[in-house]
Design an enzyme around this catalytic site. Structure first.
Site, mmCIF file in Angstrom:
data_model
loop_
_atom_site.group_PDB
_atom_site.id
_atom_site.type_symbol
_atom_site.label_atom_id
_atom_site.label_comp_id
_atom_site.label_asym_id
_atom_site.label_seq_id
_atom_site.Cartn_x
_atom_site.Cartn_y
_atom_site.Cartn_z
ATOM 1 N N SER A 150 0.644 2.471 -0.774
ATOM 2 C CA SER A 150 0.804 1.589 -1.933
ATOM 3 C C SER A 150 0.801 2.402 -3.233
ATOM 4 O O SER A 150 1.666 3.254 -3.409
ATOM 5 C CB SER A 150 -0.297 0.517 -1.897
ATOM 6 O OG SER A 150 0.006 -0.523 -2.790
ATOM 7 N N ASP A 204 4.636 -7.908 4.304
ATOM 8 C CA ASP A 204 3.816 -7.395 3.200
ATOM 9 C C ASP A 204 3.906 -8.353 2.011
ATOM 10 O O ASP A 204 4.979 -8.533 1.430
ATOM 11 C CB ASP A 204 4.353 -6.009 2.822
ATOM 12 C CG ASP A 204 3.495 -5.297 1.799
ATOM 13 O OD1 ASP A 204 2.870 -5.967 0.957
ATOM 14 O OD2 ASP A 204 3.456 -4.054 1.851
ATOM 15 N N HIS A 220 0.184 -5.477 4.373
ATOM 16 C CA HIS A 220 -0.016 -4.339 3.454
ATOM 17 C C HIS A 220 -1.325 -3.583 3.715
ATOM 18 O O HIS A 220 -1.679 -2.686 2.970
ATOM 19 C CB HIS A 220 -0.032 -4.898 2.020
ATOM 20 C CG HIS A 220 0.146 -3.886 0.930
ATOM 21 N ND1 HIS A 220 1.345 -3.258 0.682
ATOM 22 C CD2 HIS A 220 -0.723 -3.377 0.004
ATOM 23 C CE1 HIS A 220 1.215 -2.426 -0.351
ATOM 24 N NE2 HIS A 220 -0.030 -2.478 -0.776
#
Lengths: 279, 279
Positions: free
Chosen positions: B149, B224, B258
């Site tokens: 991320s 996600d 995620h």
């Protein structure tokens, strides 16, 4: 007894899920994690129970053990219960890490005020066992159990007290006799007469175990700061004295401490051990 | 610049260690975790850096990724830095999860009051890089970097901006353009003129990267929740436009979210990918 889904995520092609439910024997809400291998959507799968140690919740093992990859590979469902009731609201429940929250010790309390909530033995071996057996697509007679520290004690006593219920049992650094590590908790839960603790004492139960040959795997770090409270030699001696019924493999692991880094290092061995009994 | 050892444990025959040190560029104490494979006691080893995402500390990856078994097997040192300075005491530093603590974004802040402490780009690519290079038995010119991320963004920009410094780069669900996910933080750190953010924009930097052929591996879950803020297509297009210098493998992973369950599932692929460039 209905399950409430709290979270879900894909992992290793299967799913990690967290549930809550109202426990009858503990008289409060309880939470647990499961890992469902992808194969469960087509065929019933065996189940492996992990009981955590003092201060842990249902989250520690699922997060830190690295077990899921091997459960996925072997096609085994993991069940990770909590280590005590939560929210019983008993005075002193949070005052000491060895008693109350996070320290249920997998026994059924007989003393007030604990006996209304602290019934983790019945919770693990009956209530949650039945709930899992009826709620998921599992092979009911293919279940095994393992644990760490207080949870190793819980796994051992659950297997010894319920011949045939668990196909195999293993432990990381288990409390083999709860007389020292469990002194505070068991005095409160069961009273000061320590002979009454013997029904939850793995080293006592191992001597008298009768039932199908029980294979046990134990890993114990030699750098474990709690080693003096675990009494592994008592378990080894008890299993030797009952070698007709118990086959114990006990590994001393040089330089390993009591933590999850130790569990992570040897987790594959344990899941493969159980898989041989479940698949 | 001296290191203070905070904790140590044996794991997979190597060691997990946590250190703190006084950072010159961040003007505060910083903490980081490392994993040292057993082989480091005899021979210098390559290094793999992992940069975590928003809200993470130096603990998340080392605890939840299941990376250590593969770092041990491949003989690679892992370095896991924190995601921001801690304790700079800037007003508003804790008010929003997208700004301040846990959200350093791996850039050097130019705006007051952040510029005195929020210099994570220099911290990762120079200060901690040099500290690791001189403090451990490593092969200095065999280092790679990856992240998740915000940390995927950090890994990509670090590799693009420093040709030859990192042998390979990979990411889980990276922020490929920080314009949305990083809007709050970068407006504070760099000011409102978004053209000034381009020096930390992976999709911009990929177009102009020149240097040794750079191999990139990216995994992105299709479930996600943050996908609309990540702009993976911009990175894919930019790398295609510069295919003479960049070789991007981009995997869309069906049904993965995620989180760290996603990272855990594909961590072996990433460490094997880097190992091919480091060993």
């Amino acid at each position: 007894m209905s399950l409430q889904l709290l979270s879900t995520s894909k992992c290793y092609n299967g799913e990690v899920k967290r549930y809550s439910h109202q426990s009858k024997c503990n008289n409060c809400e309880m939470k647990f994690h499961v890992y469902l291998p992808a194969t469960i959507s087509k065929n019933a799968v065996p189940v492996l129970w992990f009981l955590s140690g003092i201060t842990c919740t249902d989250e520690n093992f699922i997060t830190k053990s690295c077990a899921l990859q091997f459960a996925s590979r072997e096609g085994i469902m993991l069940v990770c219960p909590d280590t005590s009731p939560r929210g019983a609201g008993i005075e002193g429940e949070q005052a000491d890490w060895t008693l109350g929250l996070g320290a249920g010790f997998y026994v059924d309390a007989t003393n007030e005020p604990w006996s209304n909530n602290y019934n983790m033995y019945t919770y693990i071996t009956s209530e949650l066992y039945d709930l899992v057996s009826t709620s998921f697509n599992i092979i009911k007679d293919k279940q095994s159990i393992f644990g760490h520290s207080m949870g190793g004690h819980g796994a051992l006593i659950s297997a010894f007290k319920n011949p045939s219920k668990y196909r195999s049992v293993s432990a990381f650094a288990p409390i083999c006799n709860p007389v020292t590590f469990g002194e505070n908790a068991l005095t409160h839960y069961l009273g000061g007469d320590k002979t009454k603790w013997d029904v939850y004492n793995a080293s006592v139960l191992a001597k008298s175990y009768q039932g199908p040959q029980l294979d046990i795997l134990v890993d114990q770090g030699t750098a474990d700061d709690f080693l003096y409270k675990l009494y592994p030699d008592q378990l080894i001696d008890a299993c030797k004295s009952n070698s007709a019924n118990i086959n114990l493999t006990f590994n001393h692991r040089e330089g390993y401490p009591h933590n999850y880094w130790f569990i992570q290092t040897f987790i594959e061995d344990h899941i493969v051990f159980h898989s041989k009994h479940l698949n």
